[in-house]
Design a protein around this motif. Structure first.
Motif, short mmCIF file in Angstrom:
data_model
loop_
_atom_site.label_atom_id
_atom_site.label_comp_id
_atom_site.label_asym_id
_atom_site.label_seq_id
_atom_site.Cartn_x
_atom_site.Cartn_y
_atom_site.Cartn_z
N MET A 1 20.71 -2.29 6.31
CA MET A 1 20.38 -3.24 4.94
C MET A 1 20.64 -4.87 4.73
N ILE A 2 20.29 -5.12 3.86
CA ILE A 2 20.15 -6.87 3.47
C ILE A 2 20.91 -7.24 2.09
N SER A 3 22.01 -7.86 2.10
CA SER A 3 22.17 -8.58 0.73
C SER A 3 21.82 -9.55 0.11
N LEU A 4 21.52 -9.45 -1.11
CA LEU A 4 20.65 -10.15 -2.06
C LEU A 4 21.73 -10.76 -2.58
N TYR A 5 21.33 -12.41 -2.09
CA TYR A 5 21.70 -13.65 -2.78
C TYR A 5 20.90 -14.63 -3.14
N ARG A 6 19.86 -14.88 -3.27
CA ARG A 6 19.10 -15.84 -4.35
C ARG A 6 17.35 -14.97 -4.20
N PRO A 7 17.24 -14.33 -5.10
CA PRO A 7 15.64 -13.85 -5.93
C PRO A 7 14.22 -14.13 -4.87
N GLU A 8 14.76 -15.53 -4.20
CA GLU A 8 13.41 -15.95 -3.43
C GLU A 8 13.69 -15.02 -1.79
N GLN A 9 14.92 -14.92 -1.87
CA GLN A 9 14.67 -13.31 -0.50
C GLN A 9 14.02 -12.86 -0.80
N LEU A 10 13.73 -12.16 -2.23
CA LEU A 10 12.73 -10.73 -2.31
C LEU A 10 11.50 -11.22 -2.62
N GLU A 11 10.40 -11.72 -1.79
CA GLU A 11 8.78 -11.25 -2.62
C GLU A 11 8.29 -9.81 -2.59
N PHE A 12 7.46 -10.39 -3.62
CA PHE A 12 6.91 -8.87 -4.17
C PHE A 12 5.58 -9.34 -4.19
N LEU A 13 5.15 -8.02 -3.63
CA LEU A 13 3.40 -8.35 -3.12
C LEU A 13 1.87 -7.84 -3.42
N SER A 14 1.34 -7.90 -3.49
CA SER A 14 0.67 -6.89 -4.43
C SER A 14 -0.32 -5.87 -3.54
#
Length: 274
Positions: free
Chosen positions: A259-272
């Protein structure tokens, strides 16, 4: 360090832009940032030494940790000999570019870490943005918890280019982006992982993004209730992301599977997916 905290406080009062990231929460597309962005460097300081951890010691004994970067150190070299050449190249680069020199820092990106080190963007006397050059050379990875949103968008773009060209650490197996299967022996370290969201759930205020059919053992991203304010719609938009391919970075730990915890929106990139 009351003097250091007062030093930081003065910059915060003068720099309202520092707080602008708190309202940022949009989904981050992997390559959406314009290449023209660069921080504003407005304060000059003197570097007297480069530490073994690749921090900058200043003439007044304050320590700068380069914001937004996770850098390999000599300790990493001891554990993984393949990274030794990159550690040596990074050390030479910092000594040559910053050692015993006047440099410039961005006051609107200043903060303190838990060890009272200054976190900031840095430019050398020739006008080169240091974080940008380090990422271009593949000497480090982006760490989203130690920089502002505006800086991180550009830094992620640069890191992605270096990864595609296999510069520096990106040639090494230990630093490759992982897929969501076979993560059980990859925990207890910083990882970058790509995969497709299979299920989402909200349980007692915590949002879960699941990457398999069994949440008890498959990879999961967790956004806890007390971390949701910096996300658009308090993170509820993430519940509609089933089928989306993403790239996540952060500390991989074990809790009902990796598991990874989210703290900032920039942690999660949406790929094409095109």
């Amino acid at each position: 360090m009351p003097e250091l905290k007062a030093f930081i406080s003065r910059f915060f009062l003068l720099s309202p832009l520092f707080y602008s990231w708190l309202s940022f929460g949009g989904l981050v597309a992997a390559q959406e940032t314009s290449p023209s962005f660069e921080p504003t460097f407005d304060k000059r300081v003197k570097v007297t030494a480069i530490t073994s951890a690749h921090h900058l010691r200043l003439a007044d004994d304050k320590i700068i940790k380069l914001a937004g970067l996770l850098l390999p150190t000599p300790q990493d070299c001891e554990r993984l000999t393949a990274v030794c050449p990159v550690v040596e190249q990074l050390t030479r680069y910092l000594e040559t570019t910053l050692g015993q020199q006047q440099v410039y820092i961005a006051s609107n990106s200043l903060s303190l870490d838990r060890n009272d080190r200054l976190l900031t963007q840095v430019k050398n006397r020739e006008g080169h943005w240091i974080q940008k050059e380090i990422l271009e050379k593949g000497y480090g990875r982006v760490m989203t918890t130690t920089a502002t949103s505006a800086d991180l968008k550009e830094m992620l773009r640069i890191e992605n280019q270096a990864r595609q060209s296999q510069s520096g650490i990106w040639r090494l197996k230990a630093f490759q982006v992982l897929q969501t299967d076979n993560l059980n022996n990859k925990t207890d370290r910083f990882q970058i992982i790509e995969g497709t969201i299979q299920k989402t759930a909200e349980v007692r205020g915590t949002i879960y993004l699941n990457f398999g059919q069994d949440w008890r053992k498959d990879f999961t991203i967790k956004l806890e209730k007390n971390q949701r304010l910096s996300f658009t719609n308090k993170g509820k938009d993430l519940l509609d992301m089933i089928g989306k391919r993403v790239r996540i970075r952060g500390w991989l730990f074990w809790e009902n599977g990796p598991m990874i915890s989210l703290y900032r929106p920039e942690q999660l990139e949406f790929l094409s997916t095109e």
